[in-house]
Design an enzyme around this catalytic site. Sequence first.
Site, PDB file in Angstrom:
ATOM      1  N   SER A 104      23.218  61.758  23.736  1.00 26.75           N
ATOM      2  CA  SER A 104      24.460  61.371  23.082  1.00 26.75           C
ATOM      3  C   SER A 104      24.197  60.729  21.727  1.00 26.75           C
ATOM      4  O   SER A 104      23.580  61.325  20.852  1.00 26.75           O
ATOM      5  CB  SER A 104      25.268  60.467  24.010  1.00 26.75           C
ATOM      6  OG  SER A 104      26.571  60.243  23.504  1.00 26.75           O
ATOM      7  N   ASP A 144      32.518  69.519  26.500  1.00 19.56           N
ATOM      8  CA  ASP A 144      32.351  68.308  25.696  1.00 19.56           C
ATOM      9  C   ASP A 144      33.455  68.236  24.638  1.00 19.56           C
ATOM     10  O   ASP A 144      33.553  69.105  23.771  1.00 19.56           O
ATOM     11  CB  ASP A 144      30.981  68.339  25.013  1.00 19.56           C
ATOM     12  CG  ASP A 144      30.573  67.002  24.430  1.00 19.56           C
ATOM     13  OD1 ASP A 144      31.459  66.194  24.112  1.00 19.56           O
ATOM     14  OD2 ASP A 144      29.363  66.776  24.278  1.00 19.56           O
ATOM     15  N   HIS A 166      31.199  65.495  28.313  1.00 19.88           N
ATOM     16  CA  HIS A 166      30.225  64.713  27.532  1.00 19.88           C
ATOM     17  C   HIS A 166      29.514  63.687  28.422  1.00 19.88           C
ATOM     18  O   HIS A 166      28.300  63.514  28.318  1.00 19.88           O
ATOM     19  CB  HIS A 166      30.938  64.007  26.369  1.00 19.88           C
ATOM     20  CG  HIS A 166      29.994  63.286  25.462  1.00 19.88           C
ATOM     21  ND1 HIS A 166      29.267  63.926  24.482  1.00 19.88           N
ATOM     22  CD2 HIS A 166      29.634  61.970  25.396  1.00 19.88           C
ATOM     23  CE1 HIS A 166      28.509  63.044  23.845  1.00 19.88           C
ATOM     24  NE2 HIS A 166      28.702  61.856  24.388  1.00 19.88           N
TER      25      HIS A 166
END
Length: 303
Positions: free
Chosen positions: A116, A213, A243
Amino acid sequence: MNNEVVNSTIDHILKIGNNQTIRIWETPPKEKSPNRDNIILISSGFARRMDHSVGLSEYLSTNGFLVIRYDSLNHVGLSSGNIDKFTMTIGEKSLLAVIHWLNDRGFYNIGLIAISLSARIAYQVVSKISLSFLITSVGVVNLRNTLKKALGFDYLRSSSEDFPSTLELKGYKLEAKNFFLDCLKHHWADLSSTIDRMKDFSAPFIVFIASDDVLIEQNEVLEMLSNIKSGCYKVYSLLGSPHDLSKNLIILRKFYSSITKAAIGLDIGKLNLFASIDEPEFEKITISTVNERRLKIKIASQS
C-alpha cells in the site's frame, strides 16, 4: 542494540539519534526449510504495525526466508513518535535506516516487500539502495489521486492556506499542513514523480494489484511499469480483492501464498508464481499471533 527472543520472534532496538528508536522484529527461517539466497524485509502499509504481518512472516519463514519487519517512526506501533506527525519523508527515513542497519549486519541480498502506502516509499528510495528484488502489493503510485479517493477532496491541488488543520486516514488524525507540505516539497504527490524514481530501476520486480481496489487505478500502475527501462517486471492481479486484503480471510490466505511464491521465484531469478510452497498450519499462525501480541504489550508497558 538490545534484543530479546520470544519464541521465534527476535526483538531489536535500532537507535538513530535524537533519542529516537526503531523497533525491528526478526523471524528466522524454520528448521529444515529450504536454504534461500536472500532475506526478506517487509514494509507495512499505513496504520499497520509489524505484528499485523505475522501471517505473511510465517509463510515466508516456513519456506526458508529470514524475515525482517519494523514499525516506522511517527506511526503506529513500537517505534518512536506519534502518528499525527507522520510524513512520507519520515517513512522514507525509517525504511532507509532499517536497510542500512541490515547492511551493517552483513545482509546485502535483500528482497523488499512493500504494501500500500509503503510501496510509494519504496519507489522513492530504490535509487539510493541495492535490492535483490522488489515485490509490491496494492502499491500507491499516484499519491495525489489515492488521497483524493480516500479523503474525497484533492487537497494537494489547494494552496497551503486551504489545508485543514487535521486529516483523518484509517481512523488516525495527522497534522494536515505538515503532511501535505512534505508531499509537495519532496515531490511525493504525482504519478510523474513515481515514474521518474522508478525508470532506472533494474532489479527484478513483481507487482500485485487488486481487481476491486478503489484507491489505486490499474492504468496508472501499468503506466509506471511501462516506463521502467529494464523491463524486468511482471504484474499479477489478485482477483476479487479490495485494497484492504485483510477483510477476507480467503483472500488473505491467497495473498500470503502468492507473495511467498513470488519471493521464492525471485530468489532464484524467476518472475513467476510457479513455485510450490509449504503452507504453515493455521494453529501455528495463531500461536505466533498471540505470542507477538504478548511481546508487543510487554514492550509497550516498558516504554
